[in-house]
Design an enzyme around this catalytic site. Structure first.
Site, PDB file in Angstrom:
ATOM      1  N   HIS A 142       0.843  -1.199   0.000  1.00 22.04           N
ATOM      2  CA  HIS A 142       0.000   0.000   0.000  1.00 22.04           C
ATOM      3  C   HIS A 142       0.877   1.247   0.000  1.00 22.04           C
ATOM      4  CE1 HIS A 142      -3.476   2.472   0.672  1.00 22.04           C
ATOM      5  NE2 HIS A 142      -2.886   3.038   1.717  1.00 22.04           N
ATOM      6  N   ASP A 151       0.889   5.109  -0.132  1.00 27.91           N
ATOM      7  CA  ASP A 151       0.146   6.368  -0.061  1.00 27.91           C
ATOM      8  C   ASP A 151       0.866   7.442  -0.872  1.00 27.91           C
ATOM      9  OD1 ASP A 151      -2.011   5.753   1.801  1.00 27.91           O
ATOM     10  OD2 ASP A 151      -0.436   5.505   3.303  1.00 27.91           O
ATOM     11  N   ASP A 207      -7.741   1.171   2.112  1.00 27.24           N
ATOM     12  CA  ASP A 207      -7.463   2.176   3.143  1.00 27.24           C
ATOM     13  C   ASP A 207      -8.409   3.373   3.233  1.00 27.24           C
ATOM     14  OD1 ASP A 207      -5.987   2.893   5.371  1.00 27.24           O
ATOM     15  OD2 ASP A 207      -4.529   4.059   4.237  1.00 27.24           O
ATOM     16  N   ASP A 233       1.616  -1.277   4.439  1.00 28.86           N
ATOM     17  CA  ASP A 233       2.075   0.002   3.888  1.00 28.86           C
ATOM     18  C   ASP A 233       3.536  -0.107   3.428  1.00 28.86           C
ATOM     19  OD1 ASP A 233      -0.363   0.832   4.728  1.00 28.86           O
ATOM     20  OD2 ASP A 233       0.355   2.338   6.154  1.00 28.86           O
ATOM     21  N   HIS A 263      -6.626   9.362  -0.235  1.00 31.68           N
ATOM     22  CA  HIS A 263      -7.342   9.293   1.044  1.00 31.68           C
ATOM     23  C   HIS A 263      -6.601   9.891   2.251  1.00 31.68           C
ATOM     24  CE1 HIS A 263      -5.292   5.360   0.446  1.00 31.68           C
ATOM     25  NE2 HIS A 263      -4.905   5.580   1.679  1.00 31.68           N
TER      26      HIS A 263
END
Ligand code: ZN
Length: 1152
Positions: free
Chosen positions: A173, A175, A287, A424, A571
């Site tokens: 994941h 971000d 997420d 993550d 997000h």
């Protein structure tokens, strides 16, 4: 000759109609009578005076109408002279469109009303989220090892006939910004993950991986050589690497507007098509903090078949696990058949990390996260470390893991099991790849070589999993069609998310509201820039002459803006949940993109309004047109530029970004109050000059606000001339200050009439539709009177504070944990209340210590006159752990029901529940919230996403800003203390309901729709007219108004975007095609048939595009999937577009 006579006839006919309606209006004026039927006597002279005033106003308005008709007839004549002959049938249409205030009823086809008025019936085997919320107790009992669930048991022989089929899906994941900026994450982690991926997947064909964020993937792609690119293509072709979702980011589903959600999906999918030739099949969203059905709809429309969601309220997860409804067909609330169906998997446990994905016991699952092997940087908080798999321990380890798989499998209806393997920013180092893939392969090999275990385990991509799942349920394994579903059908949404206890994630609906607002302004500007850019390219094509227009340069600016807007939908971005410096990085990107799209707008506008296109020349450093507002830095509010008006005329060019004709206020700043406003035909336009206030009581002495009404054709440019000089039709506003119990002096308000009112009588402001009564003590709204039926409603505005709890866990960027109910805002300093009254608008501005609150009424016949504009400028920088909210208390008997929208796309009914804590009753509000009873509906339309609730019957409230001194333990590691001076604006709309049909079972229906008027008011609020001015020395006669459309689009059809498609050639300029994205809105006709002033009609969802165009032609139009991934077979009549209610569709369009 014949035509010109027709115009004269037509013009006279309209003149007669207007005179007649004026007569009717006079006739309708109600001469008050006393009980004996005699005319009023001396005591009521005041009333007579009012009536006379009213008559004068009506006369003035009708003069305006006649002036408009005259102008439009002249305009038509000139068009004829210039050779622009309209087909005869359209003449009356064009003229009636230009009428700003023809007293007609709302022109809605009754068939178009049926969609919203249908009765609700629940699907068999249907799960309706509103029912689930009624059912759940929201207690939080200890479930044992699966803390938020229950104990799971199984029989050893359950898989004897059909083995358990396990797909372990490796994922990382990433971000695009959170604790680090996008670029820093890329440099430190993401590039290594992707580089290692190429090497490590290539080592063993059984290895798999999924990737979703194209923002990162494309950045990496730019940096790698052809050899590596080929290797990536091979991994994709072999199915080892799958792109899931394929959007630019994994968007926030609460705060993001569907315009931006679509745009970021399109940007990602277009990138994939150009570079990898990949079409994603499955959505992956582990997420986002709560999930919206809008995203499900968009994925389905883009051609995806499956999706996965993760952050859902723990009580819902537990309930779904017990009912085996974690996998379902997600269907839109409003969908009458199955056209919106998409297969959805909800992850059952607390998180998407390894401890919470192999099965119910995190202590066990953590032992199968081999990155946490002893000696590494991360370990297991449950204190039992993983063991590397060896020949000696493999049998025991398999038993332990298989037990978890089997238990997890008991929560689902099939023998196909999904076990995500990642977290993550995982798989950064080569070692980690080896640890995970080698150890798991040993476990799989053992499982698969022992038939008595009845398990088949392997690495898989997310689509591998769904394919097997579909096969086992008898669904089409790859197609979109879910057929006769073996799984339940679910409708509704997944807000508000709680991950544990009373920790509801309703804070991020408001966190960093400055940027939530800036995002929406940028969206509107990008849309304008895209549409104008596409129209300009088509126009240039049509003229066939080479042009100095910067087509390629502008395309680059647009692309960058799309990507920055896309990035902000992440997000942790629009959610307001990043570190301070990451927020600055996002803000800077939005700020630069705002500047750049403004360049695209002005250079396109310049081309389109230029009379002689030969004279076009582009000078980026000194553009011909300049936008009338400038944002100085990324974290400050924009300022209006002051137009110097001298003896030489100054031209103002106004763009109407809406696809319907409208009458809206234009406000510009000028250096003098002696200004004459002339329209393109040289007629003087009525105008209002108001003071510009430096603060509550200090007017600027050299700057004035000039306002006038633009009657704008759809997507058009109008041109006005400002000249200096005394003009009777330009009137100055009058000011009064309320001085009850306080001393106020205003100096240097020369040129304006100023008075002080020291009595306690409420202040009233009004327009043709509304009369507002405002408390002289507080400066806040108290009642709203609808003139249509002379009914008065209590609509009380107030401000309130929330604090945060004294417990260990306090409010932060994500969480809202209030101490108690809100307390009323009572600043130590008395508020300064300033009343402005003028011919075109009146307002009351109340200045408190933390808020400047303005209520404005436009004196406009039409949409803009029918709601109250509310602007709040909020500054809570001096506060400690406080949140400020605006609360509106009405006399509507709404009980516990209210409505909030999802992503500006659809309305979701809500129920305020006493069994939930206060913070759980807050919901995201992207475009509106409303409440209603059998007689009326009160809507708050918003120009930015914020959190909203209705905590008591008749009450709506919205959190405006939050300042929080601590972290809320979700990884961010800081509070929210970077508050800015923040502006937010709303429209408040009160509508009479005409009919609530019997049997409509409104109380239980899971859908609701705004009225057309409400939709239109929202559009006006979010897409204000765009004003530009020429530089001082430009020649006045060189410009001409531009009207690309003959007539308004139907009231219910929204042009979401007209977005140029990149050419396939190297270098990446625009192609000749654009993506035409249309949305047919759902609307409720059940409101009074008053003169809404709508300048459009409805057409049962059908439009013939070419009939709308003035000088452009449709060269080709091809239906496509939402993000252009799939091109559909051409329909029989290519020109005729037909949309179902609520449908969003994309067409590849070529204009010439
Ligand atoms: Zn994330």
């Amino acid at each position: 000759m014949k035509l010109s006579r027709q115009f004269t006839v037509c013009g006279s006919a309209i003149f007669c109609v207007v005179v007649f309606s004026l007569y009717l209006m006079l006739d309708h004026i109600d001469y008050s009578k006393n009980p004996n039927g005699e005319r009023v006597q001396n005591g009521q002279l005041g009333i007579l005076q009012d009536k006379i005033d009213q008559l004068e106003r009506l006369l003035a308005e009708n003069n305006e109408i006649i002036a408009n008709i005259r102008d439009s007839v002249i305009n038509l004549r000139e068009n004829v002279k210039e050779g622009k002959v309209f087909p005869e049938g359209n003449i009356s249409l064009v003229i009636s469109e230009l009428l700003p205030s023809s007293p007609v009823l709302i022109p809605i086809d009754s068939e178009d009303c049926q969609f919203a008025a249908r009765t609700y019936s629940k699907a068999v085997d249907g799960v309706q989220m509103l029912d689930v919320y009624d059912l759940l107790r929201f207690d939080n009992p200890d479930g044992g090892v699966w803390k938020q669930g229950f104990e799971i048991t199984y029989e050893e022989n359950e898989w004897d006939n059909e083995p358990l089929q396990v797909f372990v899906v490796p994922h990382s994941h990433n971000d695009p910004g959170w604790l680090k900026t996008f670029d820093d994450y890329y440099r430190d982690q993401t590039q290594h993950i992707l580089n290692n991926m190429v090497v490590k997947l290539s080592e063993d064909v059984r290895r798999k991986m999924i990737w979703s964020e194209i923002s990162y993937f494309s950045k990496w792609w730019e940096s790698i050589d052809d050899q590596k690119r080929d290797a990536v293509r091979r991994l994709v072709d072999s199915g080892q690497l799958e792109v899931a979702t394929g959007g630019w980011v994994m968007p926030d589903e609460a705060n993001a507007h569907y315009f931006a959600m679509i745009d970021q999906l399109l940007e990602g999918h277009q990138w994939l098509e150009r570079n990898l030739g990949v079409k994603p099949k499955t959505g992956w969203a582990v997420d986002p903090f709560g999930h919206s059905p809008t995203q499900a709809y968009l994925l389905r429309q883009a051609g995806l078949s499956n999706m996965l969601i993760q952050r859902i309220h723990y009580s819902v997860k537990k309930h779904f696990a017990s009912q085996k409804t974690l996998e379902f067909i997600w269907r839109q609330n409003w969908d009458q058949d199955s056209s919106s169906d998409i297969l959805c998997h909800m992850m059952p446990f607390y998180s998407y990390d390894v401890p919470h994905t192999c099965g119910p016991d995190p202590k066990i699952c953590c032992q199968f996260d081999f990155k946490r092997l002893p000696g590494g940087r991360v370990s297991c908080p449950w204190r039992i470390p993983p063991q590397a798999i060896t020949e000696t321990n493999v049998q025991e380890r398999v038993q332990v893991l298989l037990d978890q798989y089997r238990k997890k499998s008991k929560l689902f209806r099939t023998n196909v099991l999904l076990a995500p393997l990642g977290d993550d920013f995982r798989y950064t180092e080569a070692l980690e790849w080896d640890q995970q893939f080698e150890n798991y392969q040993k476990l799989f090999d053992y499982m698969n070589s022992h038939p008595e275990l009845h398990v088949k385990a392997q690495f898989g991509t997310i689509s591998d999993y769904f394919e097997a799942l579909r096969k086992s349920t008898g669904m089409d394994p790859v197609g979109m069609d879910v057929g006769e579903p073996a799984l339940p059908v679910l409708s509704g949404d997944f807000f508000t998310y709680a991950d544990r206890d009373d920790h509801y994630w309703s804070g991020y609906f408001t966190s960093r509201p400055f940027y939530k607002q800036m995002d929406r302004v940028l969206e509107s500007h990008i849309r304008s820039a895209e549409i104008l850019y596409s129209l300009t390219l088509a126009n240039i094509q049509k003229t066939g002459k080479p042009s100095d227009y910067p087509a390629v340069e502008n395309y680059k600016l647009l692309t960058e803006a799309r990507r920055n807007l896309g990035l902000f939908q992440h997000h942790d971005a629009i959610a307001g949940t990043s570190k301070d410096w990451v927020v600055v990085d996002y803000g800077t990107r939005l700020f630069h993109s705002m500047l750049n799209v403004k360049r695209v707008i002005v250079s396109s506008a310049h081309w389109l309004v230029l009379k002689d296109k030969q004279t076009y020349s582009h000078d980026a450093s000194n553009p011909f047109l300049k936008m009338d507002d400038v944002q100085p830095v990324q974290d400050a509010l924009p300022r209006k530029t002051v137009l110097e008006v001298r003896d030489k005329p100054r031209l103002v060019v106004i763009y109407n970004p809406t696809e319907q004709a409208r009458s809206s206020m234009v406000s510009v700043y000028v250096n003098t109050l002696h200004v004459r406003v002339l329209n393109a035909l040289g007629h003087v336009v009525r105008a209002q000059v108001s003071a510009v206030w430096n603060d509550a009581t200090h007017p600027a002495t050299d700057v004035f606000q000039l306002s006038f009404v633009d009657h704008a054709a759809p997507l058009s440019f109008s041109i006005y001339q400002l000249t200096e000089g005394m003009e009777l039709r330009t009137e100055a506003a009058k000011y009064s200050f309320l001085t009850e119990d306080k001393h106020i002096t205003v100096n240097r308000l020369e040129h304006f009439r100023l008075s002080y009112q020291d009595d306690a009588a409420p202040v009233q402001i009004e327009n043709p539709y509304l009369k507002l009564s405002i408390s002289a003590a507080t400066g806040l709204l108290e009642t709203m009177r609808l003139k249509e039926d002379d009914s008065e409603h209590q609509v009380r505005v107030e401000f309130v504070w929330y604090g945060t709890t004294r417990n260990k866990d306090k409010s932060g960027a994500y969480l809202f944990l209030p101490d108690k109910e809100a307390t009323s805002y009572s600043p130590s300093q008395p508020a300064v209340i300033r009343v402005t009254k003028g011919p075109l608008f009146s307002e009351v501005t109340t200045t408190f210590t933390h808020i400047t609150h303005t209520l404005r009424l436009y004196n406009i016949q039409g949409v803009d006159g029918q709601s109250v504009e509310i602007c709040n400028t909020v500054d809570i920088r001096g506060e400690f752990n406080r949140e400020i909210a605006m609360r509106i208390t009405s006399d509507l008997n709404s009980e516990d029901r209210f409505f909030t929208d999802l992503n500006g796309y659809q309305v979701q009914p809500r129920k305020t529940m006493a069994k939930l804590p206060l913070q759980a009753n807050f919901y995201p509000m992207t475009s509106m919230a409303y409440l209603q009873d059998s007689s009326a509906r009160l809507s708050l339309l918003t120009a930015q996403s914020l959190g909203a609730a209705s905590l008591k019957s008749g009450q709506l409230e919205v959190i405006l800003d939050r300042r929080l001194n601590q972290d809320d333990n979700r990884g961010l590691g800081q509070g929210v203390l970077d508050n800015k001076l923040t502006a937010n604006s709303f429209r408040l709309l009160l509508e009479k309901r005409s009919s609530v049909e019997e049997g409509h079972n409104e109380e239980t229906a899971p859908y609701s729709y705004p009225s057309i008027l409400s939709h239109m008011s929202y559009m006006y609020l979010n897409h204000p007219l765009v004003s530009m001015a020429t530089s001082l020395d430009s020649a006045a006669l060189s410009l001409t108004p531009y009207n690309p459309l003959r007539t308004s689009f139907p009231c219910d059809i929204h042009l979401v975007n007209l977005r140029a498609i990149q050419s396939k050639e190297e270098g990446g300029g625009p192609s000749e095609e654009a993506a035409l994205i249309l949305h047919r809105k759902g609307f409720d006709c059940g409101f009074s048939n008053r003169n809404t002033g709508l300048l459009c009609t409805t057409t049962r969802g059908k439009i013939h595009l070419e009939k709308f165009l003035t000088d452009l032609k449709v060269k080709s139009i091809t239906p496509a999937s939402l993000s252009l991934m799939h091109t559909h077979n051409s329909e029989s009549d290519q020109q005729e577009i037909s949309l179902k209610p609520m449908e969003i569709r994309t067409y590849r369009l070529q204009l010439s």
